[in-house]
Design a protein around this motif. Structure first.
Motif, PDB file in Angstrom:
ATOM      1  N   ARG A  65       0.868  -1.176   0.000  1.00 58.64           N
ATOM      2  CA  ARG A  65       0.000   0.000   0.000  1.00 58.64           C
ATOM      3  C   ARG A  65       0.912   1.235   0.000  1.00 58.64           C
ATOM      4  O   ARG A  65       1.577   1.528   0.999  1.00 58.64           O
ATOM      5  CB  ARG A  65      -0.894   0.019   1.234  1.00 58.64           C
ATOM      6  N   LYS A  86      -6.240   0.398  -2.384  1.00 58.55           N
ATOM      7  CA  LYS A  86      -6.076   0.755  -0.968  1.00 58.55           C
ATOM      8  C   LYS A  86      -4.736   1.452  -0.687  1.00 58.55           C
ATOM      9  O   LYS A  86      -4.132   1.264   0.380  1.00 58.55           O
ATOM     10  CB  LYS A  86      -6.239  -0.472  -0.058  1.00 58.55           C
ATOM     11  N   HIS A  87      -4.273   2.231  -1.658  1.00 61.61           N
ATOM     12  CA  HIS A  87      -3.105   3.062  -1.411  1.00 61.61           C
ATOM     13  C   HIS A  87      -3.500   4.227  -0.502  1.00 61.61           C
ATOM     14  O   HIS A  87      -4.690   4.441  -0.224  1.00 61.61           O
ATOM     15  CB  HIS A  87      -2.503   3.546  -2.723  1.00 61.61           C
TER      16      HIS A  87
END
Length: 242
Positions: A65, A86-87
């Motif tokens: 991430r 979902k960074h």
């Protein structure tokens, strides 16, 4: 939780690597932990670095991430992808929220990717490191994993047109052993040790790189201290001050 976006993006990236016939030389992936949180720390020379950093984690079946500037998340194309993978968006005027988000990810056992130089190095040398990566590792009780990339700047970097038509480009990736981040140590000292390790890995990647510039016009991607025509850090600082 199912990765409905990340895994298809990985598949697309691998397809593009084959189309471009990139010559990827990646060593040290065994240093990425198979489980548990970690902060993956890399040099930054290209807009594509996060893709290749993430590639190095795949042999250990890990997804990274990445912390990235929030403008990327507002883009109509990259935004949905970055959120889906979902960074972690970073608003530099409100860094506390991004820090807390990254800390939660680490504590839940995720690998968080950080570029401690903050911006792309146009000299292709290491800039100074910010201490955020070390502080995250300390507070979460996880290791720092240093790594270095070389060759990615030839595909797409700041100040130069992207060249996705370039085929057979070598990309060298080196992942080092974990750097521990004890809570009782000064974050600045850990950051200095981390930068030294990334520099060692970058030197090794440059030595292993199988291509050298073919002439003066092709030397833009090589740093000045190695005989290239990239601007020196001093020249860049002077230009920024004007």
């Amino acid at each position: 939780m199912a990765e409905l976006v990340y895994r298809p993006v990985i598949g697309l990236a691998r397809t593009m690597f084959k189309v471009w016939d990139l010559k990827i030389d990646c060593k040290g992936t065994e240093n990425i932990p198979r489980s548990g949180g970690a902060v993956l720390v890399s040099n930054h020379i290209s807009y594509l670095d996060f893709i290749f950093d993430g590639l190095a984690a795949l042999p250990q079946k890990r997804l990274v991430r990445f912390m990235a500037k929030d403008s990327v998340f507002r883009h109509r194309i990259s935004g949905p992808l970055m959120r889906g993978m979902k960074h972690i968006p970073v608003d530099r005027t409100q860094g506390e929220a991004a820090y807390a988000h990254a800390l939660d990810s680490l504590r839940s056992g995720e690998i968080v990717g950080v570029f401690p130089e903050a911006t792309i190095s146009q000299s292709f040398t290491l800039k100074s490191f910010k201490s955020g990566a070390a502080r995250l590792a300390q507070e979460a009780g996880v290791p720092l994993i240093p790594m270095a990339l070389w060759g990615t700047q030839r595909l797409w970097t700041k100040g130069h047109p992207r060249n996705f038509r370039r085929s057979h480009t070598p990309i060298t990736i080196r992942v080092g052993e974990a750097v521990e981040a004890p809570r009782d140590q000064y974050a600045g000292a850990i950051t200095r040790r981390l930068r030294e390790r990334v520099q060692e890995l970058l030197d090794a990647a440059q030595r292993a790189y199988p291509v050298r510039p073919k002439g003066a016009e092709d030397s833009w991607w090589m740093p000045a201290h190695l005989g290239g025509s990239a601007p020196t850090p001093e020249q860049l600082r002077t230009a920024e001050a004007l």
